[in-house]
Every structure is written in structure tokens, then in C-alpha cells.
Design an enzyme around this catalytic site. Structure first.
Site, short mmCIF file in Angstrom:
data_model
loop_
_atom_site.label_atom_id
_atom_site.label_comp_id
_atom_site.label_asym_id
_atom_site.label_seq_id
_atom_site.Cartn_x
_atom_site.Cartn_y
_atom_site.Cartn_z
N CYS A 144 0.81 -1.22 0.00
CA CYS A 144 0.00 0.00 0.00
C CYS A 144 0.85 1.27 0.00
CB CYS A 144 -0.95 0.00 1.19
SG CYS A 144 -1.89 -1.51 1.30
N HIS A 158 -3.75 6.75 3.32
CA HIS A 158 -4.10 5.46 2.73
C HIS A 158 -5.52 5.10 3.15
CE1 HIS A 158 -4.01 1.49 1.27
NE2 HIS A 158 -3.90 0.90 2.45
N ASN A 205 -10.13 -0.81 0.09
CA ASN A 205 -8.67 -0.67 0.11
C ASN A 205 -8.12 -1.15 -1.24
OD1 ASN A 205 -5.93 -0.89 0.54
ND2 ASN A 205 -6.11 -1.94 2.51
O1 UT7 Z 1 -3.73 -1.87 3.58
C1 UT7 Z 1 -2.79 -2.38 4.46
C2 UT7 Z 1 -3.13 -2.03 5.81
N1 UT7 Z 1 -4.31 -2.74 6.24
C3 UT7 Z 1 -4.97 -2.26 7.25
O2 UT7 Z 1 -4.60 -1.22 7.74
C4 UT7 Z 1 -6.08 -3.08 7.85
C5 UT7 Z 1 -5.96 -3.03 9.35
N2 UT7 Z 1 -6.96 -3.77 10.06
C6 UT7 Z 1 -8.28 -3.46 10.06
O3 UT7 Z 1 -8.71 -2.59 9.35
C7 UT7 Z 1 -9.19 -4.19 11.01
O4 UT7 Z 1 -8.41 -4.92 11.94
C8 UT7 Z 1 -10.19 -5.14 10.33
C9 UT7 Z 1 -11.22 -4.34 9.58
C10 UT7 Z 1 -9.46 -6.06 9.35
C11 UT7 Z 1 -10.91 -5.99 11.35
O5 UT7 Z 1 -11.53 -5.16 12.33
P1 UT7 Z 1 -11.35 -5.45 13.88
O6 UT7 Z 1 -12.17 -4.47 14.58
O7 UT7 Z 1 -9.87 -5.47 14.16
O8 UT7 Z 1 -12.00 -6.87 14.03
P2 UT7 Z 1 -11.34 -8.25 14.49
O9 UT7 Z 1 -10.42 -8.76 13.43
O10 UT7 Z 1 -10.79 -8.09 15.86
O11 UT7 Z 1 -12.62 -9.18 14.55
C12 UT7 Z 1 -13.68 -8.92 15.46
C13 UT7 Z 1 -14.77 -9.96 15.22
C14 UT7 Z 1 -14.23 -11.39 15.21
O12 UT7 Z 1 -15.19 -12.22 15.85
P3 UT7 Z 1 -14.98 -12.68 17.36
O13 UT7 Z 1 -13.68 -13.40 17.39
O14 UT7 Z 1 -14.95 -11.39 18.17
O15 UT7 Z 1 -16.17 -13.52 17.61
C15 UT7 Z 1 -14.19 -11.72 13.75
O16 UT7 Z 1 -14.32 -13.09 13.49
O17 UT7 Z 1 -15.39 -9.73 13.96
C16 UT7 Z 1 -15.38 -10.96 13.21
N3 UT7 Z 1 -15.29 -10.63 11.78
C17 UT7 Z 1 -16.36 -10.38 11.02
N4 UT7 Z 1 -17.68 -10.39 11.29
C18 UT7 Z 1 -18.51 -10.07 10.29
C19 UT7 Z 1 -14.17 -10.51 11.04
N5 UT7 Z 1 -14.50 -10.19 9.78
C20 UT7 Z 1 -15.85 -10.11 9.75
C21 UT7 Z 1 -16.77 -9.79 8.73
N6 UT7 Z 1 -18.10 -9.79 9.04
N7 UT7 Z 1 -16.40 -9.49 7.46
#
Ligand code: UT7
Length: 335
Positions: free
Chosen positions: A121, A262, A292
Site C-alpha cells: 500500500c 491510505h 482498500n
Molecule cells: O492496507 C494495508 C493495511 N491494512 C490495514 O490497515 C487493515 C488493518 N486492520 C483493520 O482494518 C481491522 O483490523 C479489520 C477491519 C481487518 C478488522 O476489524 P477489527 O475491529 O480489528 O476486528 P477483528 O479482526 O478483531 O474481529 C472482530 C470480530 C471477530 O469475531 P470474534 O472473534 O470477536 O467472535 C471476527 O471473526 O469480527 C469478526 N469478523 C467479522 N464479522 C462479520 C471478522 N471479519 C468479519 C466480517 N463480518 N467481514
């Protein structure tokens, strides 16, 4: 971890920008039919509402060429006059030759030296820094830099952790030696942390894990990310990169009119804005429409900000990027 400072030399400016987004729109509601997710989860956790998907047969170099033609037109130069073409991408048409070589042919830019940069990115700002250095030292007079991605080809469409986040598209800029100093790159900053390669990668398909039937079935040639960890690194690194570029330019945050970050996650953008002390209306956001697009994201946003009038003459614009590697980058441009 290694970090790098800008070279000095003759002034270099952005003389044209362009972007291209494929027509096909994939909404959050469409994704609800593919994986267990919801429009509400995607919107509140990321800010993304929809993304674009390349057409069948449309490859990264096609999208790169379309953005490039728009940037060349705005800059008032022909492909045949280009000295240098750098394509930033992690989704090249082929592992070799470089996507930039296909773009060179499509533009008829046969005098240009062409190669790719792989910095995820951050790639468009890495390309900007390389082009800047090459022009500032007098090695080249102009350069076309492009961020272009067909991420849809490297997504596991059964993995809700990643498939809701990414999209396809391209953005480009023409850079030139600039005697009058308008739209000049004042300073930039690049950084890399190879200790964190596992946080965000495409593990299969390279020499370390060549394509086999088994690893195709295990979907190893698709993007994998530890989202929460990447999020934390992104906020810290982008803030530091921003502050370092501003300081190198001899400015303070109060001198910055527009921030173009970004476009990965609205919550990351909000956290950085808060830490830098800029207001919401000073920050350009289009991720709700495109998701993204990795190396293309800052390039597309720069073009949209330029063409929509969000950037005014003499504005100081701060560009910030962060991605796999880990890599980060920033640049300050006086428009
Ligand atoms: O471009 C390069 C740089 N990339 C980034 O900067 C991305 C950085 N990361 C993020 O933007 C975020 O971490 C994400 C958007 C990828 C995820 O958000 P989060 O608030 O960190 O969620 P998480 O990964 O901690 O997941 C929370 C919950 C999990 O369930 P449990 O374990 O709490 O039951 C996941 O399984 O959300 C669940 N989950 C979803 N639920 C519905 C993960 N993806 C999804 C989804 N729909 N698509």
C-alpha cells in the site's frame, strides 16, 4: 527497521494526475450473499460500503494504462516523451516481466525505462520518492508513476476477514523538473520493518512456496492478514511518517491544508487525524466507494482531490501510506 530521507536537488513537481476505477460495483449487500457478514459490520468496522471489481480479462496493466492516459493528458505530454515509468503493484500481470513493461508498450512510451516497485500500500509513495530522486539529480527529466491493483485476483472469496476489505483500481501522476516550483514535492519519508512480514502477505505463488495443486487448494496464493495487529502498527507508523515529512519540509501540522491518507479503514484514518490534530474536513476520504485498493489508494485519492477542487493552489498536501512489509511512507506537496 530502516528509514530513509529525501535527496535534495532541482525542484520536482506533479504536473498531472489521473485515475481509473472498473465499472463493476460489489456492495456490502452483495458480500452478505458470499460470506457470513453484514453491511452493518463492514460499515462500522471499516467505513467501506462498496468496492470495484475488474472486468473479466481486464488486468492490472490495463487499469494502469487508463489512469496513466488521464495523467498524461492533464500534464500535456505524450507517452512517447516519457523518460521513466514506475508501476507500484502487488498484483502484477505476470511475475516477470514487470507490469511497467506492459504499460510502456500500451502507452507507446518506447523511450522510457520501466520497472515495478513492490511496497504494497506504500508503493505509490515509494515510486514518488524514486522518481523524485531521479529527476532531482538530473538523471531523468520526467516520470510517470502509477499505483495499480487487481486485488480481486488474489482474494480468498470465502474468507470474511479479508474479502470485504479490498478492491481494484489505479491512479497515476506525471512528475517533472519544475523551474516555477508549482505542485512541488517539499519532503518525504519512507520506512520498512521486515520483522513483520507475516502480518500481511500472500504466502504462496512465489519461490518460497511455488504453486502446486495442494497449495492452490489451501488458498495459499491469496491475501492473508492479522487485521488487529496491522491496525495498531498502521496508526503508529502513519502518524510518525507524517510528522517526520512535515518536519523535513520545515513546516508544522498547522501549515497542512489537506491530508490524503491510505484508504484502508475509516477508524485508522480517524485515529491518525486525532493524533495529528487535524479536523475531519481536512482529511480526504473515498474508501466508502472503493475499499482498500493498496498501492492505488493514495494515487486515486490524490487524483480525485485534485480534479474535484479539494486541493487549492498553494495548499500544502500531506500524503500518508502504510502496508505489507511492513512499509510506510509520507510526502508533503505544495500545490
Ligand atoms: O492496507 C494495508 C493495511 N491494512 C490495514 O490497515 C487493515 C488493518 N486492520 C483493520 O482494518 C481491522 O483490523 C479489520 C477491519 C481487518 C478488522 O476489524 P477489527 O475491529 O480489528 O476486528 P477483528 O479482526 O478483531 O474481529 C472482530 C470480530 C471477530 O469475531 P470474534 O472473534 O470477536 O467472535 C471476527 O471473526 O469480527 C469478526 N469478523 C467479522 N464479522 C462479520 C471478522 N471479519 C468479519 C466480517 N463480518 N467481514
Amino acid at each position: 527497521m530502516s528509514e530513509q530521507a529525501i535527496v535534495t536537488g532541482r525542484p520536482v513537481s506533479i504536473s498531472g494526475t489521473g485515475s481509473y476505477l472498473p465499472e463493476k460495483v460489489l456492495t456490502n449487500h452483495d458480500l452478505e450473499k458470499l460470506v457470513e457478514t453484514s453491511d452493518d459490520w463492514i460499515t462500522t468496522r471499516t467505513g467501506i460500503k462498496e468496492r470495484r471489481i475488474a472486468a473479466e480479462g481486464e488486468c492490472t496493466s490495463d487499469m494502469a494504462t487508463k489512469a496513466a492516459l488521464r495523467a498524461l493528458e492533464q500534464a500535456g505530454i505524450e507517452g512517447a516523451d516519457l523518460n521513466l515509468i514506475i508501476v507500484a503493484t502487488i498484483t502484477p500481470d505476470t511475475l516477470t516481466p514487470a507490469t511497467a513493461c506492459y504499460v510502456q508498450r500500451k502507452l507507446g512510451a518506447m523511450k522510457a525505462v520501466a520497472f515495478d516497485v513492490s511496497a504494497a500500500c506504500s508503493g505509490f509513495l515509494y515510486a514518488m520518492e524514486i522518481a523524485h530522486s531521479c529527476i532531482a539529480t538530473g538523471a531523468f527529466d520526467n516520470a510517470l508513476i502509477i499505483g495499480a491493483e487487481k486485488l480481486s485476483a488474489f482474494i480468498n472469496w470465502q474468507d470474511r476477514n479479508t474479502c470485504v476489505l479490498f478492491g481494484d483500481g489505479s491512479g497515476a501522476a506525471v512528475m517533472r523538473a519544475s523551474p516555477n516550483g508549482h505542485r512541488r514535492v517539499l519532503a518525504s519519508h519512507l520506512g520498512t520493518d521486515g520483522e513483520q512480514t507475516e502480518l500481511l502477505n500472500i504466502p504462496g505463488g512465489g519461490a518460497a512456496c511455488p504453486i502446486t495443486l495442494d497449495n492452490v487448494e489451501r488458498r495459499l496464493a491469496t491475501l492473508a492478514m492479522q487485521g488487529r495487529e496491522v491496525f495498531k502498527h498502521a496508526v503508529t507508523a502513519m502518524r510518525q511518517a507524517a510528522e517526520l515529512a512535515i518536519a523535513k519540509a520545515g513546516l508544522t501540522i498547522a501549515d497542512i491544508n489537506l491530508v490524503i491518507p491510505h484508504q484502508a479503514n475509516l477508524r485508522i484514518i480517524q485515529a491518525i487525524s486525532e493524533r495529528l490534530g487535524v479536523t475531519e474536513d481536512q482529511v480526504f476520504v473515498n474508501l466508502h466507494r472503493y475499499g482498500n485498493t493498496s498501492a492505488a489508494a493514495v494515487a486515486i485519492a490524490l487524483d480525485e482531490a485534485n480534479r474535484s477542487g479539494a486541493i487549492k493552489e498553494n495548499d500544502r498536501v500531506l500524503l500518508i501510506a502504510f502496508g505489507a512489509g511492513l512499509t510506510w511512507a509520507s510526502a508533503v506537496i505544495e500545490w
